[in-house]
Motif scaffolding. Structure first.
Motif, PDB file in Angstrom:
ATOM      1  N   GLY A 100       0.832  -1.201   0.000  1.00 57.74           N
ATOM      2  CA  GLY A 100       0.000   0.000   0.000  1.00 57.74           C
ATOM      3  C   GLY A 100       0.866   1.249   0.000  1.00 57.74           C
ATOM      4  O   GLY A 100       2.038   1.217   0.382  1.00 57.74           O
ATOM      5  N   ASP A 101       0.286   2.362  -0.440  1.00 55.19           N
ATOM      6  CA  ASP A 101       1.077   3.590  -0.601  1.00 55.19           C
ATOM      7  C   ASP A 101       0.177   4.818  -0.461  1.00 55.19           C
ATOM      8  O   ASP A 101      -1.042   4.702  -0.273  1.00 55.19           O
ATOM      9  N   LEU A 102       0.785   5.989  -0.569  1.00 56.89           N
ATOM     10  CA  LEU A 102       0.010   7.230  -0.390  1.00 56.89           C
ATOM     11  C   LEU A 102      -1.007   7.405  -1.509  1.00 56.89           C
ATOM     12  O   LEU A 102      -2.106   7.934  -1.283  1.00 56.89           O
ATOM     13  N   VAL A 125       9.302  11.428   2.237  1.00 57.44           N
ATOM     14  CA  VAL A 125       8.457  10.243   2.057  1.00 57.44           C
ATOM     15  C   VAL A 125       9.319   9.138   1.453  1.00 57.44           C
ATOM     16  O   VAL A 125      10.105   9.398   0.529  1.00 57.44           O
ATOM     17  N   ASP A 126       9.179   7.922   1.946  1.00 52.73           N
ATOM     18  CA  ASP A 126       9.917   6.814   1.333  1.00 52.73           C
ATOM     19  C   ASP A 126       9.371   6.578  -0.072  1.00 52.73           C
ATOM     20  O   ASP A 126       8.149   6.554  -0.273  1.00 52.73           O
ATOM     21  N   GLY A 170       5.612   6.839  -2.183  1.00 59.62           N
ATOM     22  CA  GLY A 170       5.328   7.987  -3.035  1.00 59.62           C
ATOM     23  C   GLY A 170       6.297   9.106  -2.744  1.00 59.62           C
ATOM     24  O   GLY A 170       7.472   8.864  -2.437  1.00 59.62           O
ATOM     25  N   ASP A 171       5.806  10.334  -2.802  1.00 60.38           N
ATOM     26  CA  ASP A 171       6.704  11.464  -2.545  1.00 60.38           C
ATOM     27  C   ASP A 171       5.937  12.580  -1.816  1.00 60.38           C
ATOM     28  O   ASP A 171       4.741  12.444  -1.520  1.00 60.38           O
ATOM     29  N   PHE A 178       1.901  13.397  -0.627  1.00 61.63           N
ATOM     30  CA  PHE A 178       1.447  13.734   0.729  1.00 61.63           C
ATOM     31  C   PHE A 178       0.648  15.035   0.713  1.00 61.63           C
ATOM     32  O   PHE A 178      -0.426  15.129   1.311  1.00 61.63           O
ATOM     33  N   ASP A 179       1.198  16.040   0.008  1.00 64.82           N
ATOM     34  CA  ASP A 179       0.496  17.331  -0.047  1.00 64.82           C
ATOM     35  C   ASP A 179      -0.896  17.170  -0.655  1.00 64.82           C
ATOM     36  O   ASP A 179      -1.848  17.822  -0.231  1.00 64.82           O
TER      37      ASP A 179
END
Ligand code: GLC
Length: 518
Positions: free
Chosen positions: A18-20, A61-62, A66-67, A71-72
Motif C-alpha cells: 500500500g502507498d500514499l 516520504v519513502d 510515493g513522494d 502527501f500534499d
C-alpha cells in the motif's frame, strides 16, 4: 479518528504494498464512513526494519509510498472533504541508517556522538544496565566494537534512542515537527513519547518488573518537561493542531499525567481498556477507572480497540462478529475521542500468517493484513499476492460487499458515526453508568439545555446498553426506556425498546431528557 497503516490500506502502483496514492484513491471511503480525521502511520524514508518506525529521514516520504507531492495532495484532498490529517511522529529513536546516527557511530569524537545514548560497558564488559528491549529478552544495548561503547535502543538495534537530554536533539526534532505543521498537518501522533525523557543515571529496572522490556517502565519527570516545550511549539500554530501521545504505560493513573495541567499533550492513548477481556465487569472497571483518573483534571479521554500493534479486537474477542459489533457501539458512544483502525469497520479478523511469510520482528503481521476492497481475486489490489496474506473471508468481508448490505458492520459503523455527529449528548454529554443485570453495561449520555446565544444547546439524552453475554437478557425499562435508534440487530431499530437485549446485542436509545431536578 481513523488510523491508516499505509502498507496495508491500498496499493496504487501494483507492487503489492500500500502507498500514499492508495490513501488518496480511497478518501471517499473515509468520507462515506463519516470519520473526522485520518491518522497515517509512518511513510518516512526508512530501511523498514520496523516497517517505517525506523526513520532515516524525518522530513521525506519513502519512495515505496510515493513522494512529498503525494502527501500534499492527501492534505489538500482530505481538507476539501472536511477530514483532518494527523501524522505519526517518531521522536524516541531514529534508524541506525539516519545520517545523525551514521555520524554518531563514526567515533567517540563525532559531532553527533551525544545525539544518542552511549555508555561504557559495565565492569564485567556487559551492558551498562539491565534494561531489556521490546519483543525479546535481549538487552536494550548493542556494543559498538569500533568505539568500545554500547548504544541504547529500547526497540530494535536498528532503532537507536535519541538523546533528548541534548538541546541540539530537541532543536532538531522540533524542526522536524515544524516541517510537517508548516505543511498543514492537523496534528501528530507521537510514537512512544513517554520514552523520550530518561533518568540521567540510567539505573537498573526493578528485576521483578524488567521481565519484558523497559518500554512500559519509563515514566519520568524529564519527559514532562520536554512535553511542555512541545506544547509551546504546538500553541504557536494557528488553528486546531492536536498533540496525541502514544503513552505505552499500563496504568491509567500514569497515563493521566501526560495531559499535564493542560500544558502537555491534548490527548493520550489509554491502553489498559484495550487489554481488557470481553467481559462486562472488566469493561465497567476500565470505564470507571478512566473517568476517575481523567475527569478531575478535566482531561479528555480516548478509546481504542484495535491498532497496528495488537490483535484486532474481533480476534481478541474470540473471532465472534457479534461481539466486535457490540464493541463498536461501546467505542463510539463512550465519552472521549474514539480511534478506529482501518478494517475494523469491516469486522476484519487478523490474518493467519504462515511462519515462512512472517516479516515483523514484533509478531504483529496478522493485524496488518491488507484491506480487501472488493470480492475479486485481487480484492482491489493489483495483485492476488500482496505483501501479507488476506484476512479471513475476504470474499465477503470487503468494502464493496459490505457497502451493498445495509446489515453489514460497515453500515453499523456508519450509522454510529452519523448519530455521534448529530448528537451533542454523545459528543460531549456527561456519562452516567447505571445498574443493570450481570453481563450488561448501561450508561446514559446526557447534556442539559444551556445558552441563549446563537447556538443554544437543547437538552438531549442517549442511553446505551451493551450485552457482553451470549444470552438474551431482560432489563428494567424504567432505567432504559426510549426508541432504539441504533442496534447491532438492525431489525430492532426504529421501535420502542422492549426491555430485552438479544445475545451480544448493543443498542443506543433516544431517551427523553430528565426534567431539571429529577
Ligand atoms: C510504537 C509503534 C510500533 C513501533 C514502536 C517503535 O509502539 O506503534 O509500531 O514498533 O513504537 O517505534
Amino acid at each position: 479518528m481513523y488510523q491508516i497503516y499505509p502498507r496495508s490500506f491500498a496499493d496504487s502502483n501494483g507492487d503489492g504494498i500500500g502507498d500514499l496514492g492508495g490513501v488518496l484513491d480511497h478518501l471517499d471511503h473515509l468520507e462515506h464512513l463519516g470519520v473526522d480525521a485520518v491518522w497515517l502511520s509512518p511513510f518516512y524514508r526508512s530501511p523498514m526494519a520496523d516497517f517505517g518506525y525506523d526513520v532515516s529521514d524525518f522530513c521525506d516520504v519513502d519512495p515505496l509510498f510515493g513522494d512529498l507531492a503525494d502527501f500534499d495532495r492527501i492534505v489538500t484532498e482530505a481538507h476539501a472533504r472536511g477530514l483532518r490529517v494527523i501524522i505519526d511522529w517518531v521522536p524516541n529513536h531514529s534508524s541506525d541508517q539516519h545520517p545523525w546516527f551514521v555520524d554518531a557511530r563514526s567515533g567517540r569524537d563525532a559531532a553527533k556522538r551525544d545525539w544518542y545514548v552511549w555508555r561504557d560497558p559495565a565492569p564485567d564488559g556487559g551492558p551498562p544496565n539491565n534494561w531489556i528491549r521490546a519483543w525479546s529478552t535481549e538487552p536494550a544495548w548493542t556494543f559498538d566494537e569500533a568505539s568500545g561503547q554500547y548504544y541504547l535502543h529500547c526497540w530494535l538495534p536498528q532503532q537507536p534512542d535519541l538523546n533528548w537530554a541534548n538541546p541540539e536533539v530537541v532543536a532538531a526534532m522540533h524542526d522536524t515537527l515544524r516541517f510537517w505543521l508548516d505543511r498543514g498537518v492537523d496534528g501528530v501522533r507521537m510514537d512512544v513519547v513517554h520514552l523520550i525523557g530518561k533518568d540521567p543515571a540510567l539505573p537498573d529496572d526493578d528485576p521483578d518488573l524488567a521481565v519484558l522490556s523497559h518500554v512500559p517502565l519509563n515514566h519520568r519527570p524529564e519527559t514532562h518537561a520536554l512535553l511542555r516545550d512541545l506544547r509551546v511549539l504546538f500553541d504557536s500554530y494557528d488553528g486546531d493542531r492536536v498533540a496525541l501521545g502514544e503513552i505505552y504505560l499500563l496504568d491509567t493513573a500514569q497515563v493521566a499525567t501526560y495531559y499535564g495541567t493542560a500544558d502537555e499533550l491534548h490527548l493520550n492513548f489509554n491502553f489498559p481498556p484495550m487489554f481488557a477481556k470481553w467481559d462486562a465487569a472488566d469493561w465497567r472497571a476500565q470505564i470507571e477507572t478512566t473517568y476517575a483518573q481523567l475527569d478531575p483534571i478535566e482531561a479528555w479521554p480516548t478509546w481504542v480497540l484495535s491498532n497496528h500493534d495488537n490483535w484486532r479486537h474481533r480476534t481478541r474477542y474470540g473471532g465472534v462478529e457479534a461481539r466486535a459489533r457490540a464493541a463498536a457501539v461501546l467505542l463510539l458512544t463512550l465519552r472521549g475521542t474514539p480511534f478506529l483502525f482501518a478494517g475494523e469497520e469491516l469486522a476484519l479478523e487478523d490474518a493467519y500468517v504462515e511462519p515462512d511469510r512472517a516479516v515483523d520482528p514484533g509478531g504483529r503481521d496478522g493485524c496488518r493484513a491488507p484491506i480487501p476492497w472488493d470480492s475479486s481475486p485481487e480484492h482491489g489490489w493489483a495483485t492476488v499476492d500482496p505483501w501479507l496474506p488476506w484476512p479471513p473471508d475476504p470474499e465477503t468481508r470487503n468494502v464493496a460487499t459490505q457497502l451493498a448490505d445495509p446489515r453489514s458492520t460497515f453500515h453499523l459503523y456508519r450509522r454510529l458515526l452519523a448519530e455521534r455527529r448529530a448528537s451533542r449528548a454523545l459528543q460531549t454529554g456527561a456519562l452516567h453508568l447505571f445498574d443493570v443485570p450481570e453481563g450488561v453495561i448501561g450508561y446514559h449520555r446526557e447534556i442539559g439545555s444551556h445558552g441563549t446565544g446563537p447556538e443554544p444547546v437543547t437538552a438531549s439524552k442517549r442511553t446505551v446498553l451493551i450485552n457482553f453475554t451470549g444470552q438474551s437478557v431482560g432489563l428494567d425499562t424504567a432505567l432504559a426506556a426510549g426508541t432504539v435508534i441504533i442496534s447491532t440487530h438492525p431489525e430492532h431499530e426504529g421501535k420502542p425498546f422492549q426491555g430485552r437485549l438479544a445475545a451480544d446485542e448493543a443498542v443506543v436509545l433516544s431517551a427523553p431528557p430528565n426534567r431539571a431536578g429529577s
